[in-house]
Design a protein around this motif. Structure first.
Motif, mmCIF file in Angstrom:
data_model
loop_
_atom_site.group_PDB
_atom_site.id
_atom_site.type_symbol
_atom_site.label_atom_id
_atom_site.label_comp_id
_atom_site.label_asym_id
_atom_site.label_seq_id
_atom_site.Cartn_x
_atom_site.Cartn_y
_atom_site.Cartn_z
ATOM 1 N N GLN A 127 19.518 52.725 1.841
ATOM 2 C CA GLN A 127 18.496 52.557 2.877
ATOM 3 C C GLN A 127 18.333 51.120 3.395
ATOM 4 N N VAL B 115 21.135 50.264 5.722
ATOM 5 C CA VAL B 115 21.020 50.982 7.002
ATOM 6 C C VAL B 115 20.026 50.252 7.903
ATOM 7 N N SER C 253 24.002 57.590 14.211
ATOM 8 C CA SER C 253 23.393 57.597 12.874
ATOM 9 C C SER C 253 24.282 58.321 11.856
ATOM 10 N N LEU D 181 25.218 61.904 2.690
ATOM 11 C CA LEU D 181 26.144 60.875 3.168
ATOM 12 C C LEU D 181 27.277 61.569 3.912
ATOM 13 N N ARG E 113 25.879 56.537 7.597
ATOM 14 C CA ARG E 113 25.574 57.163 6.302
ATOM 15 C C ARG E 113 26.819 57.169 5.406
#
Ligand SMILES: [Zn+2]
Length: 249
Positions: A229, A232, A18, A50, A22
């Motif tokens: 978002q 992602v 993860s 980020l 970002r």
């Protein structure tokens, strides 16, 4: 990628994958048509947690406020200082965005400067609406660029509708070209980002070595810098974890 290799990578990165998603690798600053300085963008990116931020100002296009090759030298120097200043807090990358049309003065292009940066984005490739050149017309240009090249906010489903996706992905792989997921409203239709209209393409891509980035094409609103978002979520939905360009840069 062969399944065993993917499994290895998955176990290697599963605990912290993860971290790699970002990223926002497409932002414009006051060096071209953005409202914020590069340093402001970097600070905002840190606020938005980020891990990767790229500044990618326009270069040599007559379409919008854009850097000349003289300004580009200055920009690169400033970006190097910022990379150093923030190195313990965020990975800062420098890049440019090139308008893949006749609005760009390709004869003036300083490849030595492009190759001293981290990424080079191309917008409007194969895009008839914006007079973009075809992917294959740009091979000579791509061949002179040694850093990763990205297709910015491409409406793939429209721009490459006549091209078999397997063949297209092979070309992208051969030239080391990654594909940007751009979740901004500017690069959406019917309120959905372009990439959501090209799910067949990304399903095939997830089984190749073609990489993807996330970039919001931020210009004027600070929120755009952190608004990754939907992209992602798309990476999650289509299992694009092993295709993230941040694993390679
Ligand atoms: Zn842009």
């Amino acid at each position: 990628m062969d399944p065993a290799e993917t499994d290895n990578l998955t176990s290697k990165y599963s605990s912290d994958i993860s971290e790699f998603v970002r990223m926002n690798l497409h932002n414009h600053s006051t060096f071209s048509d953005g409202s914020f300085t590069p340093e402001f963008i970097i600070k905002k990116a840190i606020e938005y947690r980020l891990n990767y931020i790229a500044i990618t100002d326009h270069y040599l296009t007559s379409k919008t406020r854009s850097m000349s090759d003289e300004v580009l030298e200055n920009y690169i120097t400033q970006m190097e200082e910022l990379k150093e200043k923030y190195r313990n807090r965020i990975r800062v990358l420098s890049g440019v965005e090139i308008d893949a049309s006749r609005r760009t003065d390709f004869h003036r292009m300083r490849y030595d400067l492009l190759n001293s940066m981290d990424i080079v984005l191309f917008e409007y490739v194969n895009d008839d609406v914006w007079g973009g050149m075809h992917l294959w017309e740009l091979f000579d240009v791509f061949d002179r660029i040694e850093v990763p090249i990205g297709l910015a906010h491409s409406d793939i489903n429209v721009n490459f509708r006549d091209i078999d996706y397997n063949a297209l992905l092979q070309v992208l792989e051969d030239h080391g070209i990654f594909v940007e997921l751009c979740p901004s409203q500017r690069n959406s239709k019917f309120g959905r980002p372009f990439y959501r209209f090209a799910v067949d393409f990304f399903r095939i891509l997830s089984d190749t070595d073609v990489m993807v980035s996330i970039g919001t094409d931020a210009h004027t609103r600070p929120e755009e810098i952190g608004d990754i978002q939907d992209a992602v979520q798309f990476v999650e939905e289509f299992d694009l974890w092993m295709n993230l360009i941040s694993l390679k840069i």
